[in-house]
Scaffold this motif. Structure first.
Motif, PDB file in Angstrom:
ATOM      1  N   UNK A  24      -3.141   2.749  -3.815  1.00  0.00           N
ATOM      2  CA  UNK A  24      -2.762   4.176  -3.335  1.00  0.00           C
ATOM      3  C   UNK A  24      -3.697   4.720  -2.603  1.00  0.00           C
ATOM      4  N   UNK A  25      -3.611   5.166  -1.390  1.00  0.00           N
ATOM      5  CA  UNK A  25      -4.706   5.791  -0.496  1.00  0.00           C
ATOM      6  C   UNK A  25      -4.225   7.082   0.107  1.00  0.00           C
ATOM      7  N   UNK A  26      -5.020   8.164   0.150  1.00  0.00           N
ATOM      8  CA  UNK A  26      -4.916   9.435   0.808  1.00  0.00           C
ATOM      9  C   UNK A  26      -4.785   9.453   2.408  1.00  0.00           C
ATOM     10  N   UNK A  81       0.774  -1.237  -0.091  1.00  0.00           N
ATOM     11  CA  UNK A  81       0.029   0.104  -0.034  1.00  0.00           C
ATOM     12  C   UNK A  81       0.906   1.282   0.023  1.00  0.00           C
ATOM     13  N   UNK A  82       0.619   2.249  -0.569  1.00  0.00           N
ATOM     14  CA  UNK A  82       1.252   3.684  -0.609  1.00  0.00           C
ATOM     15  C   UNK A  82       0.132   4.588  -0.039  1.00  0.00           C
ATOM     16  N   UNK A  83       0.612   5.072   0.857  1.00  0.00           N
ATOM     17  CA  UNK A  83      -0.258   6.347   1.542  1.00  0.00           C
ATOM     18  C   UNK A  83       0.366   7.577   1.424  1.00  0.00           C
ATOM     19  N   UNK A  84      -0.355   8.538   0.679  1.00  0.00           N
ATOM     20  CA  UNK A  84       0.124   9.844   0.169  1.00  0.00           C
ATOM     21  C   UNK A  84      -0.345  10.914   1.172  1.00  0.00           C
ATOM     22  N   UNK A  85       0.612  11.871   1.799  1.00  0.00           N
ATOM     23  CA  UNK A  85       0.484  12.611   2.514  1.00  0.00           C
ATOM     24  C   UNK A  85       0.380  14.186   1.780  1.00  0.00           C
ATOM     25  N   UNK A  86      -0.750  14.666   1.743  1.00  0.00           N
ATOM     26  CA  UNK A  86      -0.977  15.929   0.906  1.00  0.00           C
ATOM     27  C   UNK A  86      -0.209  16.913   1.528  1.00  0.00           C
ATOM     28  N   UNK A  87       0.789  17.660   0.744  1.00  0.00           N
ATOM     29  CA  UNK A  87       1.423  18.849   1.553  1.00  0.00           C
ATOM     30  C   UNK A  87       2.669  18.246   2.188  1.00  0.00           C
TER      31      UNK A  87
END
Length: 242
Positions: free
Chosen positions: A222-224, A167-173
């Motif tokens: 991919x999840x936010x 899994x990839x977790x994206x961190x906005x900013x």
């Protein structure tokens, strides 16, 4: 004479470094990549039960150094020492930047249950066969200018096709130093590690991604961050370390 009980599980922390550098890392507060991981160690020790040990891996050199892959060998040595002293305990490797690359490379060790990579360095040519059968969660900020979020995304897809659960977790900013939204980085990491060690339920969006079939796309895996942690459930300000 009583002897301390061996841990039931362990988390090994691998800090960042340089692409090249044969010198020994500086001591104490002068080793900024190591200092950056201290808030994560504190959060993990507070979130995990006492029988889970949290240790930092010591490096012999500051850099990866090409085919030498020095931090990989440091990680394997630390795992071997843990195996001799504590037995067959499950381990999560938690690595930032170069340490994330080392954690991924060392994941084939028999003790390793899973890897959490924070802003990891994931060169496109790195092998992923050692990740088969492991849980791998990468976390990358969208404003990272040091390591490439697209490389993390591609690695999760390659590794999944090879038999890993990813899994990839994206961190906005989020930035490379993990200073922006520091509270979110810390709380997310604690939740991921606890989930991988079966000390707490894995956040639902991440658990769903880890169950995807091998042919799932990088986008599907991919999840936010805000799907993993409800907005407002962590401190949005503060820097939380160097």
């Amino acid at each position: 004479m009583t002897h301390p009980r061996p841990p039931a599980a362990a988390v090994l922390l691998l800090h960042g470094g340089r692409e090249t550098g044969l010198g020994v890392p500086p001591p104490g507060p002068f080793n900024l990549p190591a200092v950056r991981m201290r808030p994560f160690a504190r959060v993990l020790r507070g979130a995990l039960p006492g029988e889970v040990v949290v240790r930092a891996v010591r490096y012999g050199h500051r850099g990866w150094n090409g085919d030498r892959a020095d931090p990989l060998h440091d990680a394997v040595r630390a795992l071997d020492v843990l195996r001799r002293t504590a037995g067959e305990v499950p381990v999560v490797l938690l690595g930032h930047s170069m340490g994330g690359r080392a954690a991924l490379a060392a994941a084939g060790h028999p003790l390793v249950r899973g890897v959490v990579g924070l802003a990891p360095w994931c060169p496109p040519g790195d092998r992923t066969a050692q990740l088969a059968g492991r849980d791998v969660v990468l976390v990358h900020g969208t404003r990272d200018r040091v390591t490439n979020p697209a490389d993390s995304r591609a690695l999760t897809e390659r590794a999944r096709k090879g038999g890993a659960r990813t899994c990839l977790v994206t961190v906005p900013g989020g930035d490379h130093a993990m200073l922006r939204r520091a509270g979110a980085w810390h709380r997310l990491t604690a939740a991921l590690v606890a989930g991988l060690l079966d000390r707490a339920p894995m956040p639902g969006a991440v658990a769903d991604a880890l169950r995807l079939p091998p042919g799932a796309t990088a986008e599907e895996g991919t999840v936010d961050l805000d799907r993993v942690l409800p907005p407002g459930s962590y401190a949005s300000g503060g820097t939380g370390g160097a």
